[in-house]
Design a protein around this motif. Structure first.
Motif, mmCIF file in Angstrom:
data_model
loop_
_atom_site.group_PDB
_atom_site.id
_atom_site.type_symbol
_atom_site.label_atom_id
_atom_site.label_comp_id
_atom_site.label_asym_id
_atom_site.label_seq_id
_atom_site.Cartn_x
_atom_site.Cartn_y
_atom_site.Cartn_z
ATOM 1 N N UNK A 62 0.822 -1.210 0.000
ATOM 2 C CA UNK A 62 0.000 0.000 0.000
ATOM 3 C C UNK A 62 0.855 1.259 0.000
ATOM 4 N N UNK A 63 2.136 1.114 0.323
ATOM 5 C CA UNK A 63 3.031 2.266 0.438
ATOM 6 C C UNK A 63 3.921 2.400 -0.790
ATOM 7 N N UNK A 98 -0.556 -7.624 -7.500
ATOM 8 C CA UNK A 98 -1.505 -6.519 -7.392
ATOM 9 C C UNK A 98 -2.539 -6.746 -6.296
ATOM 10 N N UNK A 99 -2.867 -7.996 -6.009
ATOM 11 C CA UNK A 99 -3.817 -8.265 -4.932
ATOM 12 C C UNK A 99 -3.320 -7.684 -3.614
ATOM 13 N N UNK A 100 -2.030 -7.821 -3.362
ATOM 14 C CA UNK A 100 -1.453 -7.310 -2.121
ATOM 15 C C UNK A 100 -1.311 -5.789 -2.163
ATOM 16 N N UNK A 101 -1.116 -5.254 -3.360
ATOM 17 C CA UNK A 101 -0.952 -3.809 -3.482
ATOM 18 C C UNK A 101 -2.269 -3.062 -3.311
ATOM 19 N N UNK A 102 -3.369 -3.648 -3.750
ATOM 20 C CA UNK A 102 -4.624 -2.921 -3.877
ATOM 21 C C UNK A 102 -5.590 -3.081 -2.695
ATOM 22 N N UNK A 103 -5.384 -4.062 -1.844
ATOM 23 C CA UNK A 103 -6.334 -4.211 -0.730
ATOM 24 C C UNK A 103 -6.186 -3.002 0.214
ATOM 25 N N UNK A 104 -7.311 -2.467 0.615
ATOM 26 C CA UNK A 104 -7.323 -1.320 1.528
ATOM 27 C C UNK A 104 -7.205 -1.854 2.952
ATOM 28 N N UNK A 105 -6.018 -1.772 3.518
ATOM 29 C CA UNK A 105 -5.782 -2.375 4.829
ATOM 30 C C UNK A 105 -6.605 -1.735 5.938
ATOM 31 N N UNK A 106 -7.064 -0.505 5.749
ATOM 32 C CA UNK A 106 -7.883 0.133 6.771
ATOM 33 C C UNK A 106 -9.294 -0.442 6.800
ATOM 34 N N UNK A 107 -9.709 -1.082 5.716
ATOM 35 C CA UNK A 107 -11.066 -1.628 5.633
ATOM 36 C C UNK A 107 -11.102 -3.135 5.437
ATOM 37 N N UNK A 108 -9.941 -3.776 5.326
ATOM 38 C CA UNK A 108 -9.886 -5.219 5.077
ATOM 39 C C UNK A 108 -9.267 -5.915 6.288
#
Length: 229
Positions: A62-63, A98-108
């Motif tokens: 995400x960063x 991309x699966x790891x890049x795109x998941x919104x960690x604040x909501x997942x």
């Protein structure tokens, strides 16, 4: 004839034919390793797969400000020990990274995902098959794509990485994953920004507690969906 190894929950990447001008620009971006040269309409996952075919590995985050990766021990529900190692993990497949890049960690709260090939009768390998489901943190959502957010895929050198060996999946056969690990810190060569719209596959949702319980009862039952799925 239907492919017996293709389960209903397994997805395949779309087939994309680039226009000649876009294909030429794609090759230029690939040779320069410069995503800024990609023209409008060229899927980012195809660019990432091109880098993987050149021998590079991919790591989603995400960063976008990371200068290095340190070994870590992941939370993993699968029955294999490889995925539980302490190390820097990477993929030789653009969509999986991309699966790891795109998941919104604040909501997942949890991600359930897969990328693998199935060994065919002649000894070759099927096309890559994918699955992605996200467990929301908080209220349920109707479309898992609502839980995606912009992210970054880092391009890593392959030196020091080991690929997960093929293994037997009960009821499916011998499979292999584009799954790599290095026990040492790794410095990236390139960072590629990606957007939710760049991901071409459907995204499911699930209840984290339910899947955790089913995984403990049946470690090989991935993705622990209802029988109708």
């Amino acid at each position: 004839m239907a492919d017996a190894s293709l389960r209903p929950w397994m997805l395949e990447a779309p087939r994309v034919k680039l226009p000649e001008a876009a294909a030429q620009a794609f090759q230029a971006a690939l040779m320069a390793r410069e995503p800024g040269l990609l023209p409008e309409g060229v899927p980012r996952w195809i660019f990432l797969d091109g880098l993987a075919r050149q021998g590079f590995l991919l790591h989603g985050s995400a960063r976008g400000d990371l200068t290095g990766f340190e070994p870590r021990t992941p939370h993993d529900l699968s029955p294999d020990e490889f995925s539980k190692r302490t190390g820097v993990f990477a993929a030789s497949d653009g969509l999986w990274a991309m699966m790891y890049a795109l998941r919104d960690r604040s909501r997942v709260a949890r991600m359930l995902n897969m990328a693998l090939q199935v060994q065919e009768a002649g000894g070759g390998w099927s096309s890559m098959r994918y699955f992605l489901s996200l467990a929301p943190r908080g209220p349920a959502v109707t479309d898992g794509r609502d839980l995606l957010s912009p992210g970054f895929v880092y391009v890593l050198p392959p030196e020091g990485f080991e690929q997960m060996p093929p293994y037997g999946w009960p009821g499916l056969g011998t499979v292999r994953e584009p799954h790599w690990v290095s026990p040492n810190p790794v410095r990236p060569r390139l960072c590629v920004p990606v957007m939710p719209g760049d991901f071409p596959l459907p995204v499911r949702t699930h209840d984290a507690a339910r899947v955790d319980a089913l995984a403990r009862l049946d470690p090989w039952g991935f993705p622990w969906l209802d029988p109708s799925d």
